[in-house]
Design a protein around this motif. Structure first.
Motif, PDB file in Angstrom:
ATOM      1  N   GLU B 187       2.464  -3.892  -2.314  1.00 41.68           N
ATOM      2  CA  GLU B 187       1.220  -3.141  -2.334  1.00 41.68           C
ATOM      3  C   GLU B 187       1.360  -1.893  -3.195  1.00 41.68           C
ATOM      4  OE1 GLU B 187      -0.579  -3.806   1.325  1.00 41.68           O
ATOM      5  OE2 GLU B 187      -1.004  -1.663   1.509  1.00 41.68           O
ATOM      6  N   ALA B 188       2.460  -1.186  -2.999  1.00 43.12           N
ATOM      7  CA  ALA B 188       2.706   0.021  -3.795  1.00 43.12           C
ATOM      8  C   ALA B 188       2.864  -0.354  -5.271  1.00 43.12           C
ATOM      9  CB  ALA B 188       3.953   0.740  -3.281  1.00 43.12           C
ATOM     10  N   MET B 189       3.472  -1.515  -5.513  1.00 39.31           N
ATOM     11  CA  MET B 189       3.677  -1.969  -6.896  1.00 39.31           C
ATOM     12  C   MET B 189       2.328  -2.261  -7.552  1.00 39.31           C
ATOM     13  SD  MET B 189       6.491  -4.720  -8.151  1.00 39.31           S
ATOM     14  CE  MET B 189       5.829  -6.356  -8.344  1.00 39.31           C
ATOM     15  N   PHE B 190       1.477  -3.003  -6.844  1.00 40.12           N
ATOM     16  CA  PHE B 190       0.172  -3.323  -7.431  1.00 40.12           C
ATOM     17  C   PHE B 190      -0.637  -2.056  -7.660  1.00 40.12           C
ATOM     18  CE2 PHE B 190      -4.277  -4.406  -7.589  1.00 40.12           C
ATOM     19  CZ  PHE B 190      -4.264  -5.452  -8.497  1.00 40.12           C
ATOM     20  N   SER B 191      -0.543  -1.139  -6.712  1.00 45.06           N
ATOM     21  CA  SER B 191      -1.323   0.083  -6.818  1.00 45.06           C
ATOM     22  C   SER B 191      -0.912   0.896  -8.045  1.00 45.06           C
ATOM     23  CB  SER B 191      -1.146   0.856  -5.517  1.00 45.06           C
ATOM     24  OG  SER B 191      -1.003   2.217  -5.748  1.00 45.06           O
ATOM     25  N   ALA B 192       0.380   0.993  -8.304  1.00 43.55           N
ATOM     26  CA  ALA B 192       0.843   1.719  -9.495  1.00 43.55           C
ATOM     27  C   ALA B 192       0.418   0.988 -10.768  1.00 43.55           C
ATOM     28  CB  ALA B 192       2.364   1.881  -9.442  1.00 43.55           C
ATOM     29  N   LEU B 193       0.503  -0.352 -10.745  1.00 43.03           N
ATOM     30  CA  LEU B 193       0.109  -1.123 -11.932  1.00 43.03           C
ATOM     31  C   LEU B 193      -1.391  -0.982 -12.204  1.00 43.03           C
ATOM     32  CD1 LEU B 193       2.250  -4.305 -11.376  1.00 43.03           C
ATOM     33  CD2 LEU B 193       2.316  -2.872 -13.419  1.00 43.03           C
ATOM     34  N   ARG B 194      -2.178  -0.984 -11.135  1.00 43.38           N
ATOM     35  CA  ARG B 194      -3.622  -0.853 -11.320  1.00 43.38           C
ATOM     36  C   ARG B 194      -3.950   0.493 -11.965  1.00 43.38           C
ATOM     37  NH1 ARG B 194      -7.191   0.989  -6.958  1.00 43.38           N
ATOM     38  NH2 ARG B 194      -9.366   0.688  -7.571  1.00 43.38           N
TER      39      ARG B 194
END
Lengths: 217, 217
Positions: B187-194
């Motif tokens: 979740e944290a990974m997707f959030s940073a990528l977004r």
């Protein structure tokens, strides 16, 4: 309207409204007598925004305060406000230095290069991503970093949809508020959808009757 | 190894290690004398997992405790552990009831039907999504719900990639730990990528020289 009416319409208690005013999160009402203030729909809207950022976004009151002050300062250009918002919304307080973080930063730079994203690797979001990759390695789950490009491919259309949505807003306050709300609540929305999709993918992979619906997730 | 060595290898202070043992997050070391205990690589790995969930995942100690107890109980089937993890990871404490929440639940049920996802609308993730949609409406940003299908389309391949990754794990502890780590840190990974993709999309839409990289985001 009086504070009692504002409380009823916003679902926020009178004591909490007074607390937000004292903390500078909500502008004071207009004094109509020494002991009475009048509030308008701007107050109601602001209260709802605070609650959404607090309850769903999980932001701290201090982060919300910083973001609201940036929104309210007309001297701040939009991109500065977004910078403040991005910094305060990013949960990572700063990652532990070490070889994992150095490797992770390298990996972020390579990803940006590979995908042609026009972003600095050392921007707040780039640093947040490096922090996550380093944490995965430290936790013994470095293998999860293999999914980086799958996640990046999914993030691209989401970011475009976000931007299209924001682009339809005209007024400055609307624009900035949309970005903040979209960033924070959009994250919660994606996170819930991803978990729903996990349950679905798991039902498809590991069985259950066709059409049977599964709880959990 | 002694506690000092465990502290050095995990980057967690001796006082914090003792606190985690008292709180039941970390099993006690094996006593080698009345005042000395010996720790092994299992302790080190568990400490790293706790730190990752705490620092990057932003989980509370009590949520982490629930998840770890479920992981450690061999009597619990894997899907129960995942259910505990999903419930504790989901940030929403329960949404305010009201017409917005009723509408949002309806919208979630329609989405699941439309996409053919085999999940109960009233599962924890479905309820979390309904809570987000209701919060968007309450905050005056109901328009953002238009992006629901864009987000769902992005969540599908991400969930499949997550599941493929987890499917490659064999041992039960590995499997459950991977799901927990993947859910939280993914979740944290997707959030940073977004957010990185936002900066890129914004640079493309609103200019800057070709090839110029932008900070912020």
């Amino acid at each position: 309207m009086r504070i009692g009416e504002l409380s009823r319409r916003s679902g926020v208690s009178v004591a909490t409204i007074k607390f937000y005013v004292r903390e500078g999160l909500l502008p004071p009402g207009e004094l109509t007598s020494p002991n009475q203030a009048s509030y308008d729909s701007g107050h109601e809207r602001r209260l709802k925004l605070i609650r959404a950022l607090l309850d769903v976004g999980g932001l701290s009151l201090s982060a919300i305060g910083d973001v609201l002050r940036a929104i309210d300062d007309p001297a701040q250009p939009v991109h500065t406000v977004l910078g403040v918002a991005a910094k305060r919304i990013t949960a990572l307080e700063g990652s532990e230095p070490g070889p994992e973080l150095d490797d992770a930063r390298e990996e972020v730079a390579e990803l940006l290069e590979r995908r042609g994203w026009r972003v600095e690797a050392r921007s707040p979001a780039g640093e947040a991503l490096a922090g996550v990759l380093a944490a995965l390695r430290r936790a013994g789950h470095g293998g999860f970093c293999e999914l980086l490009d799958d996640y990046a491919s999914a993030a691209e259309p989401v970011a475009r949809a976000d931007l299209d949505y924001v682009g339809r807003r005209v007024a400055r306050e609307d624009l900035v508020e949309s970005v903040v709300v979209g960033t924070v609540l959009g994250e919660a929305m994606f996170s819930a959808l991803r978990r729903l999709a996990h349950v679905d993918a798991s039902a498809r992979a590991y069985g259950g009757e066709q059409g049977e619906r599964v709880g959990g997730g």
